[in-house]
Scaffold this motif. Structure first.
Motif, PDB file in Angstrom:
ATOM      1  N   TYR A  37       0.791  -1.233   0.000  1.00  0.00           N
ATOM      2  CA  TYR A  37       0.000   0.000   0.000  1.00  0.00           C
ATOM      3  C   TYR A  37       0.826   1.288   0.000  1.00  0.00           C
ATOM      4  O   TYR A  37       0.269   2.371  -0.035  1.00  0.00           O
ATOM      5  CB  TYR A  37      -0.974   0.003   1.184  1.00  0.00           C
ATOM      6  CG  TYR A  37      -0.323  -0.142   2.544  1.00  0.00           C
ATOM      7  CD1 TYR A  37       0.148   0.955   3.238  1.00  0.00           C
ATOM      8  CD2 TYR A  37      -0.185  -1.395   3.122  1.00  0.00           C
ATOM      9  CE1 TYR A  37       0.735   0.823   4.472  1.00  0.00           C
ATOM     10  CE2 TYR A  37       0.406  -1.545   4.358  1.00  0.00           C
ATOM     11  CZ  TYR A  37       0.858  -0.430   5.037  1.00  0.00           C
ATOM     12  OH  TYR A  37       1.441  -0.576   6.264  1.00  0.00           O
ATOM     13  N   LEU A  38       2.149   1.170   0.050  1.00  0.00           N
ATOM     14  CA  LEU A  38       3.003   2.353  -0.034  1.00  0.00           C
ATOM     15  C   LEU A  38       3.711   2.396  -1.384  1.00  0.00           C
ATOM     16  O   LEU A  38       3.962   1.349  -1.980  1.00  0.00           O
ATOM     17  CB  LEU A  38       4.056   2.330   1.078  1.00  0.00           C
ATOM     18  CG  LEU A  38       3.550   2.488   2.503  1.00  0.00           C
ATOM     19  CD1 LEU A  38       4.680   2.283   3.496  1.00  0.00           C
ATOM     20  CD2 LEU A  38       2.928   3.861   2.693  1.00  0.00           C
ATOM     21  N   PRO A  39       4.058   3.583  -1.866  1.00  0.00           N
ATOM     22  CA  PRO A  39       4.811   3.656  -3.124  1.00  0.00           C
ATOM     23  C   PRO A  39       6.221   3.116  -2.906  1.00  0.00           C
ATOM     24  O   PRO A  39       6.969   3.635  -2.081  1.00  0.00           O
ATOM     25  CB  PRO A  39       4.822   5.147  -3.459  1.00  0.00           C
ATOM     26  CG  PRO A  39       4.523   5.845  -2.175  1.00  0.00           C
ATOM     27  CD  PRO A  39       3.733   4.898  -1.337  1.00  0.00           C
ATOM     28  N   VAL A  40       6.564   2.071  -3.597  1.00  0.00           N
ATOM     29  CA  VAL A  40       7.843   1.393  -3.409  1.00  0.00           C
ATOM     30  C   VAL A  40       8.740   1.662  -4.614  1.00  0.00           C
ATOM     31  O   VAL A  40       8.285   1.678  -5.750  1.00  0.00           O
ATOM     32  CB  VAL A  40       7.635  -0.127  -3.182  1.00  0.00           C
ATOM     33  CG1 VAL A  40       6.934  -0.774  -4.346  1.00  0.00           C
ATOM     34  CG2 VAL A  40       8.937  -0.827  -2.905  1.00  0.00           C
ATOM     35  N   LYS A  41      10.021   1.902  -4.337  1.00  0.00           N
ATOM     36  CA  LYS A  41      11.001   2.094  -5.402  1.00  0.00           C
ATOM     37  C   LYS A  41      11.664   0.749  -5.659  1.00  0.00           C
ATOM     38  O   LYS A  41      12.199   0.122  -4.745  1.00  0.00           O
ATOM     39  CB  LYS A  41      12.051   3.125  -4.974  1.00  0.00           C
ATOM     40  CG  LYS A  41      13.112   3.368  -6.006  1.00  0.00           C
ATOM     41  CD  LYS A  41      14.135   4.373  -5.513  1.00  0.00           C
ATOM     42  CE  LYS A  41      15.230   4.511  -6.543  1.00  0.00           C
ATOM     43  NZ  LYS A  41      16.339   5.318  -6.052  1.00  0.00           N
ATOM     44  N   ILE A  42      11.602   0.278  -6.903  1.00  0.00           N
ATOM     45  CA  ILE A  42      12.163  -1.020  -7.275  1.00  0.00           C
ATOM     46  C   ILE A  42      13.279  -0.799  -8.284  1.00  0.00           C
ATOM     47  O   ILE A  42      13.075  -0.161  -9.312  1.00  0.00           O
ATOM     48  CB  ILE A  42      11.083  -1.944  -7.872  1.00  0.00           C
ATOM     49  CG1 ILE A  42       9.999  -2.213  -6.830  1.00  0.00           C
ATOM     50  CG2 ILE A  42      11.702  -3.240  -8.373  1.00  0.00           C
ATOM     51  CD1 ILE A  42       8.844  -3.031  -7.319  1.00  0.00           C
ATOM     52  N   ASP A  43      14.465  -1.317  -7.957  1.00  0.00           N
ATOM     53  CA  ASP A  43      15.621  -1.201  -8.844  1.00  0.00           C
ATOM     54  C   ASP A  43      16.262  -2.575  -9.016  1.00  0.00           C
ATOM     55  O   ASP A  43      16.415  -3.323  -8.047  1.00  0.00           O
ATOM     56  CB  ASP A  43      16.670  -0.248  -8.265  1.00  0.00           C
ATOM     57  CG  ASP A  43      16.191   1.181  -8.220  1.00  0.00           C
ATOM     58  OD1 ASP A  43      15.644   1.650  -9.234  1.00  0.00           O
ATOM     59  OD2 ASP A  43      16.378   1.829  -7.175  1.00  0.00           O
TER      60      ASP A  43
END
Length: 73
Positions: free
Chosen positions: A37-43
């Motif tokens: 439910y949170l904006p997640v940064k995926i790299d």
């Protein structure tokens, strides 16, 4: 081929394995419920000049009993 990803929200960073960034986004909640439910940064994790190979340990995963061994009385 599976790839290694970092998932970050604030100071929380976890690692996950998926075959694409889209599938990593779909399964991010399985790694940490906050990622649902949170904006997640995926790299994607990349090391120049190297290939990262991932091997599943689900079949022969070692058992970690943790803690100190018991003292004999």
């Amino acid at each position: 081929m599976d790839k290694l990803y970092t998932l970050s929200v604030g100071n929380t960073t976890e690692y996950g394995v998926a075959d694409s960034e889209e599938s990593m986004r779909e399964s991010a909640g399985d790694i940490d419920p906050r990622f649902s439910y949170l904006p997640v940064k995926i790299d994607e994790v990349k090391v120049e000049g190297y290939e990262i190979t991932l091997t599943s340990l689900t079949e022969d995963k070692p058992k970690n009993k943790g803690g100190r061994p018991r003292k004999e009385a």
